[in-house]
Design a protein around this motif. Structure first.
Motif, PDB file in Angstrom:
ATOM      1  N   ALA A  82       0.853  -1.185   0.000  1.00 48.21           N
ATOM      2  CA  ALA A  82       0.000   0.000   0.000  1.00 48.21           C
ATOM      3  C   ALA A  82       0.892   1.240   0.000  1.00 48.21           C
ATOM      4  O   ALA A  82       2.108   1.145   0.187  1.00 48.21           O
ATOM      5  CB  ALA A  82      -0.901  -0.008   1.226  1.00 48.21           C
ATOM      6  N   VAL A  83       0.273   2.383  -0.246  1.00 49.08           N
ATOM      7  CA  VAL A  83       1.051   3.631  -0.271  1.00 49.08           C
ATOM      8  C   VAL A  83       0.422   4.625   0.700  1.00 49.08           C
ATOM      9  O   VAL A  83      -0.803   4.779   0.741  1.00 49.08           O
ATOM     10  CB  VAL A  83       1.107   4.221  -1.692  1.00 49.08           C
ATOM     11  N   TYR A  84       1.300   5.244   1.454  1.00 46.27           N
ATOM     12  CA  TYR A  84       0.888   6.251   2.431  1.00 46.27           C
ATOM     13  C   TYR A  84       1.426   7.592   1.937  1.00 46.27           C
ATOM     14  O   TYR A  84       2.630   7.725   1.717  1.00 46.27           O
ATOM     15  CB  TYR A  84       1.499   5.868   3.770  1.00 46.27           C
ATOM     16  N   VAL A  85       0.529   8.542   1.714  1.00 46.09           N
ATOM     17  CA  VAL A  85       0.954   9.849   1.210  1.00 46.09           C
ATOM     18  C   VAL A  85       0.718  10.888   2.292  1.00 46.09           C
ATOM     19  O   VAL A  85      -0.403  11.042   2.784  1.00 46.09           O
ATOM     20  CB  VAL A  85       0.167  10.240  -0.066  1.00 46.09           C
ATOM     21  N   ASN A  86       1.788  11.548   2.694  1.00 46.04           N
ATOM     22  CA  ASN A  86       1.660  12.595   3.698  1.00 46.04           C
ATOM     23  C   ASN A  86       2.282  13.866   3.143  1.00 46.04           C
ATOM     24  O   ASN A  86       3.472  13.873   2.804  1.00 46.04           O
ATOM     25  CB  ASN A  86       2.363  12.177   4.995  1.00 46.04           C
ATOM     26  N   THR A  94       3.429  -2.276   4.076  1.00 43.67           N
ATOM     27  CA  THR A  94       2.585  -3.473   4.066  1.00 43.67           C
ATOM     28  C   THR A  94       1.841  -3.545   5.395  1.00 43.67           C
ATOM     29  O   THR A  94       2.240  -2.908   6.371  1.00 43.67           O
ATOM     30  CB  THR A  94       3.433  -4.765   3.903  1.00 43.67           C
ATOM     31  N   GLY A  95       0.757  -4.293   5.399  1.00 40.99           N
ATOM     32  CA  GLY A  95      -0.029  -4.436   6.630  1.00 40.99           C
ATOM     33  C   GLY A  95      -1.082  -3.346   6.736  1.00 40.99           C
ATOM     34  O   GLY A  95      -1.327  -2.599   5.792  1.00 40.99           O
ATOM     35  N   HIS A  96      -1.672  -3.250   7.935  1.00 39.00           N
ATOM     36  CA  HIS A  96      -2.811  -2.362   8.157  1.00 39.00           C
ATOM     37  C   HIS A  96      -2.413  -0.895   8.283  1.00 39.00           C
ATOM     38  O   HIS A  96      -3.174  -0.004   7.951  1.00 39.00           O
ATOM     39  CB  HIS A  96      -3.520  -2.719   9.471  1.00 39.00           C
ATOM     40  N   THR A  97      -1.256  -0.661   8.873  1.00 38.92           N
ATOM     41  CA  THR A  97      -0.978   0.685   9.362  1.00 38.92           C
ATOM     42  C   THR A  97       0.265   1.250   8.678  1.00 38.92           C
ATOM     43  O   THR A  97       1.282   0.566   8.582  1.00 38.92           O
ATOM     44  CB  THR A  97      -0.759   0.642  10.884  1.00 38.92           C
ATOM     45  N   PRO A  98       0.190   2.464   8.213  1.00 38.31           N
ATOM     46  CA  PRO A  98       1.341   3.081   7.551  1.00 38.31           C
ATOM     47  C   PRO A  98       2.536   3.162   8.498  1.00 38.31           C
ATOM     48  O   PRO A  98       2.370   3.236   9.717  1.00 38.31           O
ATOM     49  CB  PRO A  98       0.853   4.485   7.213  1.00 38.31           C
ATOM     50  N   PRO A  99       3.751   3.164   7.946  1.00 39.90           N
ATOM     51  CA  PRO A  99       4.967   3.101   8.749  1.00 39.90           C
ATOM     52  C   PRO A  99       5.084   4.220   9.777  1.00 39.90           C
ATOM     53  O   PRO A  99       5.383   3.970  10.948  1.00 39.90           O
ATOM     54  CB  PRO A  99       6.079   3.194   7.703  1.00 39.90           C
ATOM     55  N   ASP A 100       4.796   5.448   9.400  1.00 38.76           N
ATOM     56  CA  ASP A 100       4.898   6.568  10.346  1.00 38.76           C
ATOM     57  C   ASP A 100       4.068   6.286  11.586  1.00 38.76           C
ATOM     58  O   ASP A 100       4.447   6.582  12.705  1.00 38.76           O
ATOM     59  CB  ASP A 100       4.296   7.864   9.787  1.00 38.76           C
ATOM     60  N   LEU A 101       2.876   5.761  11.316  1.00 41.96           N
ATOM     61  CA  LEU A 101       1.918   5.617  12.400  1.00 41.96           C
ATOM     62  C   LEU A 101       2.202   4.381  13.232  1.00 41.96           C
ATOM     63  O   LEU A 101       1.974   4.369  14.433  1.00 41.96           O
ATOM     64  CB  LEU A 101       0.505   5.560  11.820  1.00 41.96           C
ATOM     65  N   LEU A 102       2.717   3.344  12.578  1.00 48.97           N
ATOM     66  CA  LEU A 102       3.039   2.110  13.276  1.00 48.97           C
ATOM     67  C   LEU A 102       4.026   2.394  14.404  1.00 48.97           C
ATOM     68  O   LEU A 102       3.956   1.821  15.483  1.00 48.97           O
ATOM     69  CB  LEU A 102       3.669   1.128  12.274  1.00 48.97           C
ATOM     70  N   GLY A 307       4.139  -4.084  -7.969  1.00 51.17           N
ATOM     71  CA  GLY A 307       4.120  -4.557  -6.583  1.00 51.17           C
ATOM     72  C   GLY A 307       3.217  -3.754  -5.675  1.00 51.17           C
ATOM     73  O   GLY A 307       3.356  -3.793  -4.448  1.00 51.17           O
ATOM     74  N   LEU A 308       2.268  -3.039  -6.271  1.00 49.79           N
ATOM     75  CA  LEU A 308       1.361  -2.208  -5.469  1.00 49.79           C
ATOM     76  C   LEU A 308      -0.020  -2.856  -5.362  1.00 49.79           C
ATOM     77  O   LEU A 308      -0.505  -3.465  -6.332  1.00 49.79           O
ATOM     78  CB  LEU A 308       1.219  -0.820  -6.106  1.00 49.79           C
ATOM     79  N   SER A 309      -0.636  -2.689  -4.208  1.00 48.48           N
ATOM     80  CA  SER A 309      -1.974  -3.240  -3.998  1.00 48.48           C
ATOM     81  C   SER A 309      -3.059  -2.288  -4.494  1.00 48.48           C
ATOM     82  O   SER A 309      -4.230  -2.661  -4.563  1.00 48.48           O
ATOM     83  CB  SER A 309      -2.185  -3.500  -2.507  1.00 48.48           C
ATOM     84  N   GLY A 310      -2.675  -1.059  -4.786  1.00 53.58           N
ATOM     85  CA  GLY A 310      -3.674  -0.064  -5.201  1.00 53.58           C
ATOM     86  C   GLY A 310      -4.309   0.655  -4.023  1.00 53.58           C
ATOM     87  O   GLY A 310      -5.036   1.630  -4.194  1.00 53.58           O
ATOM     88  N   MET A 311      -4.003   0.179  -2.817  1.00 49.96           N
ATOM     89  CA  MET A 311      -4.542   0.845  -1.635  1.00 49.96           C
ATOM     90  C   MET A 311      -3.697   2.079  -1.321  1.00 49.96           C
ATOM     91  O   MET A 311      -2.458   2.019  -1.358  1.00 49.96           O
ATOM     92  CB  MET A 311      -4.514  -0.085  -0.436  1.00 49.96           C
ATOM     93  N   GLY A 312      -4.369   3.169  -1.033  1.00 49.88           N
ATOM     94  CA  GLY A 312      -3.667   4.385  -0.656  1.00 49.88           C
ATOM     95  C   GLY A 312      -4.353   5.073   0.504  1.00 49.88           C
ATOM     96  O   GLY A 312      -5.591   5.091   0.591  1.00 49.88           O
ATOM     97  N   LEU A 313      -3.549   5.605   1.425  1.00 45.64           N
ATOM     98  CA  LEU A 313      -4.050   6.471   2.490  1.00 45.64           C
ATOM     99  C   LEU A 313      -3.383   7.810   2.279  1.00 45.64           C
ATOM    100  O   LEU A 313      -2.158   7.894   2.195  1.00 45.64           O
ATOM    101  CB  LEU A 313      -3.679   5.915   3.861  1.00 45.64           C
ATOM    102  N   LEU A 314      -4.191   8.872   2.158  1.00 43.84           N
ATOM    103  CA  LEU A 314      -3.616  10.173   1.826  1.00 43.84           C
ATOM    104  C   LEU A 314      -3.955  11.181   2.906  1.00 43.84           C
ATOM    105  O   LEU A 314      -5.111  11.288   3.327  1.00 43.84           O
ATOM    106  CB  LEU A 314      -4.138  10.654   0.470  1.00 43.84           C
TER     107      LEU A 314
END
Lengths: 450, 450
Positions: A82-86, A94-102, A307-314
């Motif tokens: 997944a991709v996390y855009v800040n 990968t997984g449920h939670t973006p790296p910054d937040l994990l 290699g992307l799931s298409g999921m994004g959190l922005l």
């Protein structure tokens, strides 16, 4: 019997009544069944969904029903990152939670505090919570501040509410929001925030092969001529012997009626006699959220080979804050779907369509790269512009509403009974809540009958 | 032109249009004019009011209009002492403020803090206030706590909101409530809480000889056959050449239409095309308060000979929290009127009428003595049970509504323009706001015409 509304709740109720040997007519305002479930035709027999689409564990009622009508489920998650855009910077995870937040203790603390508070609220009677009055005197935003849930954790909760409420933490009372978390479960598994927000193992775990609307279509087929489309109900009159339902195209007479439309829509029917003032007040105070689904169609799901799931959190003021791969399960064209909800809808919905399309595709490009601009098709489904829902995805209650009026929700109005996603103690506002409520109300009505 | 609604706003607008030489039809759902103004016949040509009744300084528009149609005003205050009841103990007092509270610095501090905050809100555009977003993220109850307004002062504010909102401090956003205070004035006199809550010199300064509904009746007489009663509007359809207004009893065709009913009621009309989603969302989010007027009629105003004004303020969970002498100005039977609003309505409205009557008369008795039980007549006017208002006295906005949707309030919907007490920057929800808005909208429409 007459059932008003051919969404999941109405169709489920009608099915139960037919099974009990009753004569039933389902009156549907639209020219289709499914209510907030809506498949979009991609050609070549392929569909994608532009309404409700996900199901998951503890949603036993919709899952069992789908099985009964022969609609299969599949895991929604797409392999890949997944991709996390800040603030414009993209980061894969990968997984449920973006790296910054994990890495942040905030998020764990926030989930624990929300969970503890929600556990004290009864999903069937939130107004009975020990501190119900206090919680219902403040917005969820105020409660989050008081619970010292701030910064990134608030932003992630807000991102969830953006699609779950079509709204913001300030739109809802704290009691409503904690109650809502308590509904993310069933009789044996108490509701948790994690289950509501989760993909795999959560409310976004699975999807239906053929699209969620297929469940409604199969139910309508089973009802074999009993569903009347393009029949908006304008007036419901009751007398000592029965109910007259006035709709475009003719009147219907019934012993009892199930109204299976959202409270807001029900309140716009002309009632004779009027709804009890308390119930009308409740329905006045259950506005719909603001939510649009934005869908881009491509030759193929090109992001997968990267290699992307298409999921994004922005984050950081993007119009799209959550996006997913919505490609049909057996291949076909690639589909990206993003939610434009809450405050972003309020910023963007009235702007020119072409401007909004550009802004949405720029969000998609931040997640999957510039090929996001090479669309085969682009579709927007704005649920606020749908006459027969007037918003999406569900009703959200402001402070004071649950404690002062909540108890009036389910009360039959003489011979009229209520059903719908908004009338369920579990998965309220979800498909499972609609099916639960349809079953429950059919049973209630049959009891009154016998 | 068609005007929908024969309340003060619609009648005023129609009058302006006729004065400009336009052909006008006013369509009214009820079998009477006046909307939320309603006289109750006491016999022998005497009336008392069971709807809106008070006017005061800075309400220039309603005062001028009444003068134009020959309706006189008189001072509402009755000589004598008021009674303050706290936890069952009655205490007489004179002036605006009960003795307990007069002694407390709380009340002065509270008024000062509310006043300072309200002064920063523009009555014409509350969403532009510097801290609008922050104020609109919390309830008024939360704001009062943060401003360290507590105890007796909160209770007195709550007592005011009970009748002014038909609601509670938790029902409204802080921004809405501070904005509401800013509307208690006019272009040259900024709104103040004191003017809103005040009797002599404030919003409850004066009343109309013959009852407030007489102003509407005089306007209707002037309109000479142009007002069509029992003509509820069911649907409004627009095309490129005009508007079709479908009402019971026939269709009307007009170049332009003024809809002069509350936002909630307007949203229950069938619209073709639909209202803009943003405006529909706003109207979804402007529920009415819950308010009933309870009126006891006596041979004569017996309390006056005891030196009492009939005014009572009651605390400690009384169903009636504010009551007044509502005797006709030229004598006649004695009348006591109490407001059953907000949370008290929510507690009492669904109970048996006889039980509620007993509870109300016990409140009256605490203020004027046991002769309160010797009624000639007892009347309740529950505004929530009125199909064409569905609550009272006005619309109250929860958190998030003004900042996210407020700007959509006044926008014409193609050839349809809006008027009503809820569409005014001053005395919003009051008679003066209705008249202002009716005038303003008629002017706007004439500009579009020419």
């Amino acid at each position: 019997m007459v059932v008003v509304g051919a969404g999941l709740a109405g169709l489920t109720a009608a099915r139960e009544l037919v099974a009990a040997g009753k004569s039933v007519a389902v009156l549907e305002a639209r020219d289709r069944v499914g209510g907030r479930l809506l498949n979009h035709d991609l050609g070549d027999g392929q569909v994608t969904e532009i309404g409700g689409q996900y199901v998951g564990p503890t949603q036993d009622h919709i899952l069992a029903l789908a099985k009964e009508v022969g609609v299969d489920t599949y895991q929604a998650a797409i392999p890949g990152e997944a991709v996390y855009v800040n603030d414009g910077r993209a980061k894969r995870f990968t997984g449920h939670t973006p790296p910054d937040l994990l890495a942040l203790p905030d998020m764990g603390i926030a989930l624990a505090r929300v969970g503890q508070a929600a556990a004290k609220v009864d999903p069937a009677a939130p107004w009975k919570a020990a501190n119900a009055r206090e919680l219902d005197a403040m917005t969820y935003e105020t409660w989050l501040r008081k619970a010292e849930i701030t910064g990134d954790a608030v932003d992630m909760i807000s991102l969830f509410l953006n699609s779950a409420y079509g709204g913001e933490a300030r739109d809802a009372s704290a009691l409503f929001s904690l109650w809502y978390v308590s509904t993310f479960g069933n009789e044996t598994h108490p509701g948790t925030m994690e289950r509501g927000t989760g993909t795999t193992g959560g409310a976004q775990d699975s999807r239906f092969v053929g699209g969620s609307q297929l469940v409604a279509q199969r139910l309508a087929e089973e009802l074999d001529g009993r569903v009347h489309l393009s029949a908006p109900v304008r007036r419901i009159s009751q007398d000592s012997t029965g109910v007259t339902v006035v709709c475009d195209g003719g009147d219907w007479r019934a012993e009892r009626v199930i109204v299976a439309v959202p409270p807001l829509v029900a309140s716009r029917i002309v009632w004779d006699p009027l709804l009890p003032a308390q119930q009308d007040q409740l329905f006045q105070r259950l506005p719909f959220g603001t939510l649009m689904k934005c869908v881009a169609v491509y030759d193929k799901p090109f992001w997968r080979q990267d290699g992307l799931s298409g999921m994004g959190l922005l984050r950081g003021g993007s119009p799209i804050r959550e996006m997913f791969d919505n490609t049909p399960p057996d291949g076909g064209p690639g589909v990206l779907m993003g939610f434009l909800g809450g405050r972003e809808w309020r910023k963007w919905a009235h702007r020119p369509a072409v401007e909004r399309r550009g802004a949405v595709l720029r969000c998609f490009a931040q997640v999957v790269g510039d090929r996001a601009f090479d669309t085969v098709d682009y579709v927007e489904q704005d649920w606020t512009a749908e006459q027969w829902t007037q918003g999406g995805p569900t009703s959200v209650a402001a402070p004071g509403v649950l404690t002062d009026f909540g108890q009036w929700r389910d009360r039959p109005h003489h011979r009229v009974h209520w059903a719908g996603a908004e009338f369920s103690p579990y998965w309220n506002g979800y498909m499972d809540g609609a099916v639960r409520s349809g079953r429950h109300t059919a049973t209630e009505l049959l009891l009154h009958q016998n």
